[in-house]
Write an enzyme that holds these catalytic residues in place. Structure first.
Site, PDB file in Angstrom:
ATOM      1  N   LEU A   1      35.484  41.262  63.149  1.00 30.28           N
ATOM      2  CA  LEU A   1      34.880  40.127  63.848  1.00 30.28           C
ATOM      3  C   LEU A   1      35.788  38.903  63.762  1.00 30.28           C
ATOM      4  O   LEU A   1      36.497  38.711  62.771  1.00 30.28           O
ATOM      5  CB  LEU A   1      33.528  39.810  63.204  1.00 30.28           C
ATOM      6  CG  LEU A   1      32.435  39.246  64.107  1.00 30.28           C
ATOM      7  CD1 LEU A   1      32.032  40.252  65.165  1.00 30.28           C
ATOM      8  CD2 LEU A   1      31.221  38.853  63.269  1.00 30.28           C
ATOM      9  N   CYS A   2      35.762  38.076  64.771  1.00 26.26           N
ATOM     10  CA  CYS A   2      36.576  36.851  64.771  1.00 26.26           C
ATOM     11  C   CYS A   2      35.894  35.755  63.960  1.00 26.26           C
ATOM     12  O   CYS A   2      35.618  34.653  64.462  1.00 26.26           O
ATOM     13  CB  CYS A   2      36.829  36.389  66.205  1.00 26.26           C
ATOM     14  SG  CYS A   2      37.862  37.520  67.149  1.00 26.26           S
ATOM     15  N   GLU A   3      35.569  36.081  62.729  1.00 28.37           N
ATOM     16  CA  GLU A   3      34.969  35.148  61.778  1.00 28.37           C
ATOM     17  C   GLU A   3      35.525  35.478  60.403  1.00 28.37           C
ATOM     18  O   GLU A   3      35.514  36.647  59.994  1.00 28.37           O
ATOM     19  CB  GLU A   3      33.438  35.284  61.751  1.00 28.37           C
ATOM     20  CG  GLU A   3      32.733  34.900  63.025  1.00 28.37           C
ATOM     21  CD  GLU A   3      32.746  33.395  63.294  1.00 28.37           C
ATOM     22  OE1 GLU A   3      32.955  32.630  62.323  1.00 28.37           O
ATOM     23  OE2 GLU A   3      32.571  32.997  64.460  1.00 28.37           O
TER      24      GLU A   3
END
Length: 437
Positions: free
Chosen positions: A361-363
């Site tokens: 995930l882009c987190e």
């Protein structure tokens, strides 16, 4: 994000001394999982049916002394009809808080007073459905009495949720301090609500509370019951209303860390029984139906997120990338929660590598573990993340276009049933109308 960098030391410390341990083992072998993966690619959640059944039987048996004791499974924890049916066969009801959960119950065949509808900020359509199904409605606010009346005659039986506020000098990280929690009525509002309900023809009354979540302190759970017994007695003395239902909520926790212990149901039951005999019986309230609405404690320890290691990244830290992500298990990223990890086939190897285990995930909070001591992990290794049987799949989401995984039910004979297939891109796009572009 919080993690346990000294987890290995504590694990070994408690093993050597036999203190407060719960064994973090899996019920299946690496071969069995690899055989499953041929049909159900990772990631997926898998639940141990036998262990869930044994666990809920243990809870019900511990409270056999209590009049008409009932466990209402918190559907929000694992909203899957197959899990609900397994529990229904053990006499378990359902704790619902939304329209979808009520409809799930309807499809499984759970109706009437086998449902407690305990919601907040509730849309009218959801109350209408709960009333149609004959569920026991648990009001979260005194203003909900008039709101409920707009939909027709009030049910004969109604429960109200109590928030003790600063009277209870503790809370926990999930719910917070009672006076800062959005749930329930104040003490004064409880009495006012019961008076109003009685005047409007309600003849059966219940009390509910849930001031903590994931609580492992047996004493705290017992004293919550004591608080509710004392409130029931006060209601009878002041209003001449004999409460006939008390729901202690679903606060019983599970030991996510190996050095923690399971709540002893027998110890919990004995403590509650002692206060029941001391407080309720002398006031003629010994027929009150007692209930819990546990979700996490029932299925949580017996669910596992199975994922494959696909990358190894070496920069300032060592990272193991897996094919699951926070969309499959939100708790570590949301709460900084610890979930134990087993590397299949390497259970006896030394924990001599330290990794962050991450998703795609882009987190940056998309991490299942931080600075976790594990055996050396190679690409293709299967990682099993423990204690995901509640608030795991159910808290999933589709950010970054991530697809929610399959759910499997592991039977005692070693076979599996796919109880929810994995999402596809077509599922994700099903609500979009591309023809208007």
């Amino acid at each position: 994000m919080v993690d346990n960098s000294c987890g290995t030391f504590l694990f070994n410390f408690y093993i050597k001394r036999g203190i407060g341990m719960n064994k973090k083992i899996v019920p299946f072998t690496e071969k069995q999982i690899r055989d499953m993966i041929k049909q159900y690619p990772t990631p997926f959640h898998i639940y141990d049916e036998k262990a869930i059944v044994q666990n809920v039987r243990k809870l019900i048996k511990a409270f056999a002394w209590a009049p008409s004791f009932k466990e209402y499974f918190a559907v929000k924890a694992t909203p899957n009809p197959y899990i609900m049916r397994v529990l229904q066969n053990e006499g378990v009801g359902a704790d619902c808080s939304s329209l979808a959960e009520l409809i799930l119950c309807e499809k499984v065949g759970i109706t009437g007073k086998d449902i407690v509808f305990s919601s907040n900020d509730t849309p009218k359509i959801e109350y209408q459905k709960a009333m149609e199904m004959g569920a026991l409605i648990n009001l979260d606010d005194i203003s909900m009495i008039a709101y409920l009346e707009e939909m027709g005659p009030l049910p004969d039986a109604i429960c109200v949720r109590y928030n003790p506020g600063p009277l209870l000098q503790e809370g926990n990280a999930i719910i917070g301090k009672p006076e800062e929690a959005k749930y329930g009525l104040t003490r004064e509002q409880i009495f006012a609500a019961f008076q109003e309900l009685q005047q409007k023809g309600v003849s059966h009354f219940g009390l509910h509370t849930m001031v903590v979540s994931n609580e492992l302190n047996v004493s705290g759970l017992i004293h919550t019951a004591k608080m509710m017994f004392e409130l029931a007695v006060e209601v009878k003395e002041k209003l001449s209303i004999a409460v006939d239902f008390i729901d202690f909520g679903g606060g019983i926790g599970l030991p996510y860390r190996p050095e923690e212990s399971f709540v002893d149901y027998d110890e919990l039951s004995a403590g509650i029984k002692r206060y029941f005999e001391e407080i309720m019986r002398p006031h003629g309230l010994d027929k009150v139906k007692l209930a819990f609405e546990c979700g996490r404690a029932i299925t949580g320890p017996y669910g596992y997120l199975v994922t494959t290691a696909i990358h190894h990244k070496h920069i300032w830290k060592e990272y193991i990338g897996v094919d699951a992500c926070m969309a499959n298990l939100m708790r570590p990223g949301m709460y900084g929660a610890y979930h134990h990890i087993t590397v299949l086939g390497k259970e006896t190897q030394p924990l001599d590598h330290v990794y962050d285990v991450t998703g795609s995930l882009c987190e940056n909070c998309d991490k299942f573990a931080i600075d976790r001591a594990l055996p050396k992990i190679d690409e293709g290794d299967i990682l099993v993340i423990h204690d995901t049987g509640a608030h795991g799949h159910s808290m999933g989401f589709n950010y970054n276009g991530k697809l929610r995984s399959a759910e499997l039910l592991w039977h005692e004979d070693g076979t599996v049933t796919c109880i929810r297939r994995a999402e596809t891109v077509d599922d994700l796009f099903a609500t979009l109308d591309f023809s208007q572009l």
